[in-house]
Scaffold this motif. Sequence first.
Motif: not given
Length: 200
Positions: A45-49, A53-59, A72-74, A77-84
């Motif tokens: 599975q993919k981690t947040r790294s 995407g997610g290179g810039r701060k969303p707001f 946005i890849r936290s 968030w939907r579409g983000g990485g898996v925690t563990f």
Amino acid sequence: MNLNVVDADNLEVSDVAFGAELNKPLVHQAVVAFLAGGRQGTKSQKTRSDVRGGGRKPFRQKGTGRARAGSIRSPLWRGGGVTFAASPRNHAQKLNKKMYRGALRSILSELVRQERLVVVSRFEISAPRTRDMAARLAELEATNALVVSDTVDRNLYLSARNIPLVDVRDVQAVDPVSLMAHDKVVMTVGALKQFEEMLG
């Protein structure tokens, strides 16, 4: 010790290979190691790294009334990485040859004590015919059986592959799980001698 051969005289075999005491912890360790070696271990599975995407701060940090966010890849968030996130791994466990042979001795000796080991002088099928194989096993009262032969020929394999709960192997392909998984183990004298030489 003497083993009863179905279609021949009794056979003298080594007490070391077929008269050993049951070592339950060793057998358990051998079974777990064998099953662990069969696991693929390819789950990934993919981690947040790893997520794109997610290179810039969303707001901006303050003033929006929303919770602060840096990507946005936290995992929140939907579409983000898996925690563990799971990563590929090797599940294999090391088991010394001496321990593996000791486990086989324990299993074979217990099969003898429980009268689940059926010894025949030869196990041959003239043609690849399932009916003949089923009839031969019925004679031996072994409908749920592992057939171990010194050499597995094509006729024997083809005759058994469509019979449920029946497996055919040569000595090199036998493992602790296959020996324990069947009600009976039908073994030829040639295979028995190979086990005796290997475990004696």
